[in-house]
Design a protein around this motif. Structure first.
Motif, PDB file in Angstrom:
ATOM      1  N   ASN A 248       6.796  -7.843  -6.426  1.00 17.18           N
ATOM      2  CA  ASN A 248       6.638  -9.355  -5.787  1.00 17.18           C
ATOM      3  C   ASN A 248       5.609  -9.260  -4.631  1.00 17.18           C
ATOM      4  N   THR A 249       4.355  -8.861  -5.465  1.00 13.20           N
ATOM      5  CA  THR A 249       3.379  -8.441  -4.282  1.00 13.20           C
ATOM      6  C   THR A 249       2.032  -9.067  -4.846  1.00 13.20           C
ATOM      7  N   ASP A 250       1.233  -9.548  -4.062  1.00 10.55           N
ATOM      8  CA  ASP A 250       0.024 -10.066  -4.789  1.00 10.55           C
ATOM      9  C   ASP A 250      -1.143  -8.850  -4.965  1.00 10.55           C
ATOM     10  N   PHE A 251      -0.994  -8.061  -4.418  1.00  6.85           N
ATOM     11  CA  PHE A 251      -1.889  -6.718  -4.358  1.00  6.85           C
ATOM     12  C   PHE A 251      -1.130  -5.380  -4.245  1.00  6.85           C
ATOM     13  N   LEU A 252      -1.182  -4.709  -5.155  1.00  3.09           N
ATOM     14  CA  LEU A 252      -0.663  -3.291  -5.202  1.00  3.09           C
ATOM     15  C   LEU A 252      -1.692  -2.084  -4.931  1.00  3.09           C
ATOM     16  N   LEU A 253      -1.722  -1.619  -3.993  1.00  2.00           N
ATOM     17  CA  LEU A 253      -2.591  -0.393  -3.824  1.00  2.00           C
ATOM     18  C   LEU A 253      -1.978   0.809  -3.865  1.00  2.00           C
TER      19      LEU A 253
ATOM     20  N   PHE B 298       0.868  -1.046   0.105  1.00  2.00           N
ATOM     21  CA  PHE B 298      -0.004   0.138   0.213  1.00  2.00           C
ATOM     22  C   PHE B 298       0.816   1.218   0.019  1.00  2.00           C
ATOM     23  N   ILE B 299       0.800   2.153  -1.103  1.00  2.00           N
ATOM     24  CA  ILE B 299       1.910   3.175  -1.129  1.00  2.00           C
ATOM     25  C   ILE B 299       1.114   4.304  -1.806  1.00  2.00           C
ATOM     26  N   SER B 300       1.553   5.634  -1.614  1.00  2.30           N
ATOM     27  CA  SER B 300       0.924   6.642  -2.382  1.00  2.30           C
ATOM     28  C   SER B 300       1.799   6.861  -3.530  1.00  2.30           C
TER      29      SER B 300
ATOM     30  N   SER C 148      -1.540 -10.589 -10.480  1.00  2.00           N
ATOM     31  CA  SER C 148      -1.463  -9.780  -9.098  1.00  2.00           C
ATOM     32  C   SER C 148      -2.672  -8.556  -9.415  1.00  2.00           C
ATOM     33  N   LYS C 149      -3.172  -8.203  -8.300  1.00  2.00           N
ATOM     34  CA  LYS C 149      -4.493  -7.183  -8.439  1.00  2.00           C
ATOM     35  C   LYS C 149      -3.798  -5.878  -8.114  1.00  2.00           C
ATOM     36  N   ILE C 150      -4.337  -4.880  -8.863  1.00  2.00           N
ATOM     37  CA  ILE C 150      -3.975  -3.384  -8.826  1.00  2.00           C
ATOM     38  C   ILE C 150      -5.156  -2.669  -8.283  1.00  2.00           C
ATOM     39  N   ILE C 151      -5.276  -1.836  -7.307  1.00  2.00           N
ATOM     40  CA  ILE C 151      -6.262  -0.781  -6.909  1.00  2.00           C
ATOM     41  C   ILE C 151      -5.621   0.527  -6.764  1.00  2.00           C
TER      42      ILE C 151
END
Ligand code: ADP
Ligand code: MG
Length: 471
Positions: A219-224, A191-193, A253-256
């Protein structure tokens, strides 16, 4: 003024007095509630030999801060720069503040100087346990965004990316945080801005560590990613982001993403990135409507009351008032509630409507200024179906006298104009005529229910003109 501002900026640059550091320290020391309600409003103006000048939007906030938090603020400042022995406040109204903040923003853009990035934007994989689905209040303006987010968090969504957009303070970060909170229990979440992404990116280039950077984010499953609009114009970052994005999509991976505007409205962002954003689900969050504002007020007060043993009461009048007045964002609404609650806790009393207006003055400014004599005259004429010329004429027909007196009365109670000033605006009538009109309507209001109803209708039209249309 100009030279003062230049001096202000140059002193900021040369001595690097970083107000955001003090702010994050105060946030830690005094808690998020107090910080959000009062201290966030403080702006740094200038530093002198042994004192610093800060600005706040209203007298009330200055007095409140000085009487309660000044020592702690000074302590924080001293730990950073011990020569400072005194703090001075200046009251700067909303409009001036706006000029100043847009100037500062420019500075960030042109300098690309990372040290100017505010600490508060640097949150990175720090998921706030207080922002969860269970305390996200749903209304028609945010329902879709909420449901889409919930699906992602349950990993049953088939859209990728999820792109949530809306104005400031409407709950985007809250939703991203909620998704992160749920998923963190079972998956790898980042989770990053976008601002922080930029910061990491530049740092990695400088330290020749791009390989690690790439690995890290791929290397992440979800990047927010929060506030993606920050990428505008930053070509190198966009390039890197595009590749990260594709690599993540490839491995499932999912991206939000959150943003302050729709993908096609993003300026200075590569077309191919925008088209990727539009390829998943795009949902917006609108400003809260009246229903949601009411609900938020009730729930937030309940929430606070559950935390403390001494219950706080906010009167129905005050609740009604803020639910009609504070429209800009949920953040402002929550801030207003926190302020009222801390007022009632400290004075051990329920704030009256008049006190509420003082406590929240800086949040209410805009509506206050909108009420002009011209607006009152126009709306009263429309209401009674007479022309403005007739209202302002000297004719004394009964069908003109009442509306004229009504307009005069409303001007007296809704603006801060003096009697002679009002007289001048009504074709140079004498101030005794004005007093007479005000008294007549006051009397009628108590005797005639229809008069009272008309006055209330008119008052609402004048004060909430735009808002009635909006709802
Ligand atoms: P944004 O990221 O859109 O600028 P935030 O998510 O930071 O807005 O929200 C601002 C504040 O309002 C936060 O304190 C957040 O918890 C609160 N908030 C926003 N929307 C809601 C909601 N629907 N229910 C409860 N609190 C909310
Ligand atoms: Mg946000």
């Amino acid at each position: 003024m100009n030279s003062f501002k230049n001096k202000n900026l140059s002193s900021l640059k040369s001595e690097k007095f970083d107000w955001s550091l003090i702010q994050s320290e105060m946030k830690k020391k005094l808690g998020l509630d107090i910080y959000e309600s009062w201290l966030k409003k403080i702006n740094f103006v200038e530093e002198f030999n042994n004192y610093i000048l800060l600005s706040v939007p209203t007298r009330f906030i200055r007095d409140w801060i000085t009487s309660r938090y000044l020592d702690q603020i000074l302590q924080s400042i001293k730990s950073y720069k011990k020569e400072i022995i005194r703090i001075e406040f200046r009251i700067v109204d909303q409009s001036e503040k706006f000029v100043k903040s847009s100037k500062n923003l420019k500075l960030i853009d042109t300098n690309e100087n990372i040290s100017f990035i505010k600490d508060s934007h640097l949150q990175y994989n720090r998921i706030d346990p207080n922002k969860r689905f269970k305390n996200f209040i749903i209304g028609s303006s945010n329902k879709l965004a909420y449901e889409a987010s919930l699906k992602v968090s349950e990993n049953v969504s088939n859209y990728n990316p999820l792109y949530i957009y809306g104005g400031v303070g409407l709950g985007k970060t809250h939703l991203l945080n909620s998704i992160g909170y749920e998923l963190k229990k079972i998956s790898k979440v980042m989770f990053i801005s976008a601002e922080r992404f930029m910061y990491q990116f530049v740092k990695s280039i400088k330290s020749n560590d791009m390989v690690k950077f790439k690995e890290h984010f791929r290397n992440t499953d979800f990047l927010l990613i929060d506030d993606i609009q920050f990428m505008n114009g930053k070509e190198a970052m966009q390039e890197e982001f595009f590749h990260t994005f594709n690599a993540l999509l490839d491995k499932g991976s999912k991206i939000i993403i959150s943003s302050d505007r729709a993908p096609n409205k993003l300026s200075r962002i590569q077309e191919r990135i925008k088209s990727r954003f539009s390829g998943g689900l795009v949902v917006d969050i609108q400003k809260p409507d009246y229903e949601l504002r009411k609900k938020i007020i009730e729930k937030k007060i309940d929430e606070i009351n559950n935390l403390y043993p001494d219950q706080i009461k906010i009167s129905k009048d005050v609740k009604d008032f803020i639910s009609v007045e504070i429209l800009a964002s949920i953040r402002e609404l929550v801030g207003a509630i926190n302020r009222l609650v801390s007022f009632s806790r400290i004075y051990n009393k329920t704030p009256s409507l008049a006190e509420t207006k003082v406590i929240l003055k800086d949040l209410l400014n805009l509506t206050e200024n909108k009420v002009t004599i011209d607006l009152i005259q126009t709306l009263v004429c429309k209401f009674f179906k007479i022309s403005k010329n007739e209202m302002l004429s000297s004719r004394r027909s009964r069908y003109l006298v009442r509306p004229r007196q009504t307009a005069i009365y409303l001007t007296k109670i809704l603006t801060s104009k003096s009697l002679p000033e009002i007289g001048r605006e009504f074709s140079n009538r004498d101030h005794t005529t004005i007093i007479h009109s005000v008294r007549t309507i006051e009397k009628l209001k108590d005797q005639d229910p229809e008069m009272l109803e008309n006055l209330n209708k008119l008052k609402n039209q004048i004060l909430y003109n735009e808002k009635v249309n909006e709802i």
